[in-house]
Design a protein around this motif. Sequence first.
Motif, PDB file in Angstrom:
ATOM      1  N   GLY A 370     -35.474 -18.113   3.330  1.00 57.58           N
ATOM      2  CA  GLY A 370     -37.072 -17.372   3.914  1.00 57.58           C
ATOM      3  C   GLY A 370     -36.464 -15.910   4.247  1.00 57.58           C
ATOM      4  N   VAL A 371     -35.661 -15.697   4.860  1.00 55.21           N
ATOM      5  CA  VAL A 371     -35.318 -14.308   5.398  1.00 55.21           C
ATOM      6  C   VAL A 371     -34.638 -13.450   4.400  1.00 55.21           C
ATOM      7  N   TRP A 372     -34.045 -14.050   3.430  1.00 58.12           N
ATOM      8  CA  TRP A 372     -33.647 -13.219   2.235  1.00 58.12           C
ATOM      9  C   TRP A 372     -34.919 -13.166   1.147  1.00 58.12           C
ATOM     10  N   PHE A 373     -35.527 -14.015   0.930  1.00 59.81           N
ATOM     11  CA  PHE A 373     -36.340 -14.098  -0.311  1.00 59.81           C
ATOM     12  C   PHE A 373     -37.618 -14.241  -0.128  1.00 59.81           C
ATOM     13  N   GLY A 374     -38.129 -14.517   1.205  1.00 56.44           N
ATOM     14  CA  GLY A 374     -39.576 -14.969   1.640  1.00 56.44           C
ATOM     15  C   GLY A 374     -39.584 -16.392   1.547  1.00 56.44           C
ATOM     16  N   ARG A 375     -40.584 -16.848   2.547  1.00 64.43           N
ATOM     17  CA  ARG A 375     -40.827 -18.363   2.962  1.00 64.43           C
ATOM     18  C   ARG A 375     -41.741 -18.886   1.652  1.00 64.43           C
ATOM     19  N   GLN A 376     -42.073 -18.340   0.737  1.00 62.61           N
ATOM     20  CA  GLN A 376     -42.903 -18.844  -0.401  1.00 62.61           C
ATOM     21  C   GLN A 376     -41.679 -19.040  -1.594  1.00 62.61           C
ATOM     22  N   SER A 380     -36.377 -21.346  -1.025  1.00 65.60           N
ATOM     23  CA  SER A 380     -36.657 -21.593   0.502  1.00 65.60           C
ATOM     24  C   SER A 380     -37.565 -22.857   0.527  1.00 65.60           C
ATOM     25  N   LEU A 381     -38.304 -23.157  -0.551  1.00 64.03           N
ATOM     26  CA  LEU A 381     -39.445 -24.401  -0.682  1.00 64.03           C
ATOM     27  C   LEU A 381     -38.482 -25.569  -0.952  1.00 64.03           C
ATOM     28  N   ASP A 382     -37.586 -25.301  -1.943  1.00 66.54           N
ATOM     29  CA  ASP A 382     -36.703 -26.499  -2.027  1.00 66.54           C
ATOM     30  C   ASP A 382     -36.012 -26.754  -1.269  1.00 66.54           C
ATOM     31  N   ALA A 383     -35.293 -25.936  -0.356  1.00 68.11           N
ATOM     32  CA  ALA A 383     -34.544 -26.256   1.032  1.00 68.11           C
ATOM     33  C   ALA A 383     -35.122 -26.974   2.027  1.00 68.11           C
ATOM     34  N   PHE A 384     -36.463 -26.598   2.244  1.00 70.30           N
ATOM     35  CA  PHE A 384     -37.414 -27.455   3.269  1.00 70.30           C
ATOM     36  C   PHE A 384     -37.795 -28.666   2.442  1.00 70.30           C
ATOM     37  N   GLU A 385     -37.972 -28.695   1.258  1.00 70.07           N
ATOM     38  CA  GLU A 385     -38.217 -30.049   0.877  1.00 70.07           C
ATOM     39  C   GLU A 385     -36.966 -31.043   1.015  1.00 70.07           C
ATOM     40  N   GLY A 386     -36.034 -30.566   0.896  1.00 67.04           N
ATOM     41  CA  GLY A 386     -34.769 -31.332   1.061  1.00 67.04           C
ATOM     42  C   GLY A 386     -34.627 -31.692   2.683  1.00 67.04           C
ATOM     43  N   MET A 387     -34.988 -30.760   3.557  1.00 71.42           N
ATOM     44  CA  MET A 387     -34.749 -31.033   4.764  1.00 71.42           C
ATOM     45  C   MET A 387     -36.030 -32.329   5.229  1.00 71.42           C
ATOM     46  N   THR A 388     -37.041 -32.198   4.525  1.00 70.03           N
ATOM     47  CA  THR A 388     -38.114 -33.337   4.765  1.00 70.03           C
ATOM     48  C   THR A 388     -37.754 -34.672   4.182  1.00 70.03           C
TER      49      THR A 388
END
Length: 397
Positions: A370-376, A380-388
């Motif tokens: 999110g810091v490097w590329f933006g939260r969208q 970033s989205l793939d990583a948060f999907e993995g977390m979920t």
Amino acid sequence: MTDKNDERGQPHRFVGPGNRYELLRHHDSGGMGDVWEAYDRNLDRSVAIKFLALARLAGVHPGGEREAKMRELFIRESLTMAQVSTPYVATIFDRHTGDGDPFLVMEYIEGDSLAAYVGQTPLRLERTVHWSRQIAEGLAAAHDKGVVHRDIKPGNILITADQGDVRIIDFGLARFADSTESYSGAGTPLYTSPERCRFDSGDERSDLYSLGCVMYEMVTGWPPFGDRKSESAALAHAHQFKQPTRPSAQASGVPRPLDDLIMKLLAKKPDDRPRNARVVIQTIREVERAPEVVDGSPQSPVGRETPHVNTGYVNRIRETERRVRRLTFEHGGTHDDVVAARAELAELTGISGDARGAAELYDRLGHDCGVWFGRQDRRSLDAFEGMTRWIEGRGMH
């Protein structure tokens, strides 16, 4: 040797019969003495040498008969320690009891102590279970020979740099220290059994209590009582009279059998703890699950409620960690290969049975992306999907 080394009480560069050992590098100083990396000129290998500071240990009666008795005790204890044969205890090669401070010559181990891995954050479960079983294996081999450690703590457990396996060090030295006038015999307060806090000599079940303290810290990030700033008297009181909070109440995702084992190891009465280290090993093996892998791919997902840890993934996880470090060094943290390797590490951690660890790794990756590329950004989205996925116990894709 330099004057600085002379000040540590070891003025000679070569020690032992025929100047067999060349002292290379001073590693550590403590109440018992000094540890050096050395070179065995006879067998062309690196060794570790531990000098025992007799004058310091003899207290108010140094020299003469007092030191002579301590040398005799050192000879007996070193003979006993040398009989312990297991991959999980540092091997003793030699001893010297002549003029000057006596010393032990031991296997030289490249790596850090467990103390470098624990503190404030939990270890991944696969690593906790793997190392706990190896510590118990080392204790079992020593206890079979009648050798009790009496000071099991993260600082006395080394993790080899090559294979990531356990080596327990300083077996028998706590008993030697107990006999001196300058030591209380209580061991290291954060990990000391209730009976040792009362200055009883303790037995193998005292080591098991200390193992329980170490496992508690691996699982939760903190010892069962206090921290490194706590007063020794307060810690001794807690070990004797206070009930520890269950690890599962301190950290999520702890398998119930592991939770129960740690609590049993921390029983106040020795008779209420596991009978011996081999019982502990068997219990840990019940927590483990044999890997089910075909062509390098896991065959079944592991959800957050699965009460087992698959230590078959230990080596793959270590290799992936090395790959993350190498790629980061070569390309920088923002490179797609680094992001992909970090996601693979998170997934392997979850598959091994540590859903909490997987979610934390994905969460960290998501915030970095999110810091490097933006939260969208897709990464970033793939990583948060993995977390979920791992938080909800849905495991693999």
